[in-house]
Design an enzyme around this catalytic site. Structure first.
Site, PDB file in Angstrom:
ATOM      1  N   GLU A  30       0.765  -1.132   0.170  1.00 52.87           N
ATOM      2  CA  GLU A  30      -0.137   0.015   0.126  1.00 52.87           C
ATOM      3  C   GLU A  30       0.912   1.280  -0.237  1.00 52.87           C
ATOM      4  O   GLU A  30       0.438   2.349  -0.713  1.00 52.87           O
ATOM      5  CB  GLU A  30      -0.921  -0.010   1.223  1.00 52.87           C
ATOM      6  CG  GLU A  30      -1.808  -0.981   1.377  1.00 52.87           C
ATOM      7  CD  GLU A  30      -1.438  -2.248   1.999  1.00 52.87           C
ATOM      8  OE1 GLU A  30      -2.255  -2.955   2.519  1.00 52.87           O
ATOM      9  OE2 GLU A  30      -0.230  -2.615   2.205  1.00 52.87           O
ATOM     10  N   TRP A  47      15.295 -37.135 -13.230  1.00 50.87           N
ATOM     11  CA  TRP A  47      16.436 -36.125 -13.442  1.00 50.87           C
ATOM     12  C   TRP A  47      17.365 -36.653 -14.392  1.00 50.87           C
ATOM     13  O   TRP A  47      18.588 -35.995 -14.782  1.00 50.87           O
ATOM     14  CB  TRP A  47      17.190 -36.084 -12.201  1.00 50.87           C
ATOM     15  CG  TRP A  47      16.253 -35.799 -11.087  1.00 50.87           C
ATOM     16  CD1 TRP A  47      16.205 -36.550  -9.832  1.00 50.87           C
ATOM     17  CD2 TRP A  47      15.437 -34.684 -10.731  1.00 50.87           C
ATOM     18  NE1 TRP A  47      15.256 -36.093  -8.962  1.00 50.87           N
ATOM     19  CE2 TRP A  47      14.837 -34.898  -9.501  1.00 50.87           C
ATOM     20  CE3 TRP A  47      15.121 -33.552 -11.620  1.00 50.87           C
ATOM     21  CZ2 TRP A  47      13.906 -33.815  -8.956  1.00 50.87           C
ATOM     22  CZ3 TRP A  47      14.210 -32.549 -10.815  1.00 50.87           C
ATOM     23  CH2 TRP A  47      13.607 -32.900  -9.868  1.00 50.87           C
ATOM     24  N   ASP A  71      24.406 -38.203  -1.361  1.00 53.31           N
ATOM     25  CA  ASP A  71      24.343 -37.157  -2.361  1.00 53.31           C
ATOM     26  C   ASP A  71      24.942 -36.305  -2.146  1.00 53.31           C
ATOM     27  O   ASP A  71      25.620 -35.463  -3.052  1.00 53.31           O
ATOM     28  CB  ASP A  71      23.040 -36.696  -2.842  1.00 53.31           C
ATOM     29  CG  ASP A  71      22.088 -37.950  -3.286  1.00 53.31           C
ATOM     30  OD1 ASP A  71      22.444 -38.957  -3.699  1.00 53.31           O
ATOM     31  OD2 ASP A  71      20.856 -37.922  -3.042  1.00 53.31           O
ATOM     32  N   GLY A  75      14.525 -38.596   1.229  1.00 59.00           N
ATOM     33  CA  GLY A  75      14.587 -39.928   0.890  1.00 59.00           C
ATOM     34  C   GLY A  75      13.421 -40.743   1.162  1.00 59.00           C
ATOM     35  O   GLY A  75      12.583 -40.185   1.813  1.00 59.00           O
TER      36      GLY A  75
END
Length: 360
Positions: free
Chosen positions: A57, A171, A201, A291
């Site tokens: 605003e 992927w 990973d 996972g």
């Protein structure tokens, strides 16, 4: 709901588009847009860009100047009525001489929760509400979830192969699915990951910022047995990390990031308590990239509000993106399909919990 005109709808749609520009930069505040108009003519507009900065605003009124007097303000969320890091917006609208305010969605935050609307009405301003309310709620699912349920909106991301098995198949073609996932990460306040995924990973959980004002999501690492080593990339300095442990760690696992101890030694980290704590910290929209074991625990505890499933194409050469979720990949009862979108040679399915929505 008042009978709104097509002009009203057009201005509110613009306000919502402006509010969406704040994705990734406003948390813990909601995303809010504002348009000020004299009939069809827009005289000012703005959006909340970052927590601690001016609200939507304020930007719109500054742009409108004297043209705000007698105008209509279209605001995607009820104007705030309290003084926090910024002044109360409903007072700014009153002082500017706004004659009418159209509000898409009420603000359930306890320090507002109708007070902004009541203050405007007490000053003689005509207030109408409910225009494009569903779209406004969609824009702030996380904020509404925290205000109403004291826990964030939790999105669980999964990658399935064409037979519905959890894995990395979606992927295989990294370009489109990975870029798509980055957009979902960027709108989140936190990314949740388990120690097993980090050990397997070593993800960085990086996010490509959508704007210069974007805030990096907090990386939340669940590490009940303090197994994640200091060299893990989630402990780099590119983004904040919250290391969640099941017992008080020694100095060997304190990597310069905040540690949060939940539960008792030798027991799983209590997931409901974790989500409540994230909500308390203003992390209203959380993306879990976990996972199989932790994903299943979140689903069984009925803590997942939204499933983002990337489904890989069949392995056959030239195969196109699949068109539906395999029967053996069903997440269980209670979810409904919200959106289906091809992403490269994969398919992205968005499923929502059928009941208990934060927006309802």
């Amino acid at each position: 709901m008042t009978g709104f005109s097509e002009v009203d709808r057009r201005h509110m749609a613009r306000a919502l588009a402006l509010a969406a520009r704040g994705r990734g930069s406003t948390w813990p505040n909601p995303r809010v847009g504002c348009v000020i108009a004299q009939g069809e003519r827009v005289v000012g507009e703005g959006w909340h860009r970052r927590a601690g900065g001016p609200h939507a605003e304020v930007f719109a009124l500054a742009q409108a100047g004297g043209a705000a007097r007698g105008a209509t303000a279209y605001v995607t969320l009820e104007p705030c009525s309290h003084v926090g890091r910024t002044p109360a917006c409903h007072l700014a609208l009153i002082v500017a001489g706004i004659a009418r305010v159209v509000v898409a969605h009420e603000d359930p935050f306890e320090r507002v929760n109708g007070r902004g609307i009541a203050g405007l009405q007490a000053a003689g301003i005509r207030v109408e509400r409910g225009l494009l309310a569903e779209a406004a709620a969609e824009l702030n699912l996380g904020f509404l979830s925290s205000m109403r349920r004291a826990r964030p909106w939790l999105r669980l991301c999964l990658s399935l192969d064409a037979d519905g098995r959890l894995g990395r198949a979606a992927w295989a073609d990294l370009s489109e699915p990975w870029a798509d996932l980055q957009q979902w990460r960027a709108r989140s306040a936190a990314i949740l990951v388990g120690s097993g995924s980090v050990l397997a990973d070593d993800p960085e959980l990086s996010v490509l910022p959508a704007t210069a004002e974007a805030l990096p999501p907090v990386r939340v690492v669940l590490d009940g047995r303090a197994r994640v080593p200091a060299r893990a990339r989630v402990f780099d300095r590119r983004a904040p990390t919250l290391h969640v442990l099941g017992e008080r760690p020694g100095t060997s696992v304190e990597h310069g990031h905040e540690c949060l101890v939940l539960g008792e030694a030798g027991t799983p980290i209590p997931l409901p308590a974790l989500l409540c704590e994230l909500s308390r910290r203003g992390l209203h929209e959380v993306q879990a990239e976990t996972g199989p074991r932790l994903s299943q625990a979140l689903l069984q505890a009925e803590l997942v509000d939204e499933l983002l499933i990337y489904l890989a194409a069949p392995a056959a050469a030239g195969a196109q993106a699949p068109t539906r979720l395999p029967a053996n990949a069903s997440p269980g009862p209670g979810f409904r399909v919200h959106e289906v979108q091809p992403v490269g040679r994969s398919l992205r399915l968005c499923l929502r919990r059928a009941q208990g929505s934060a927006a309802s």
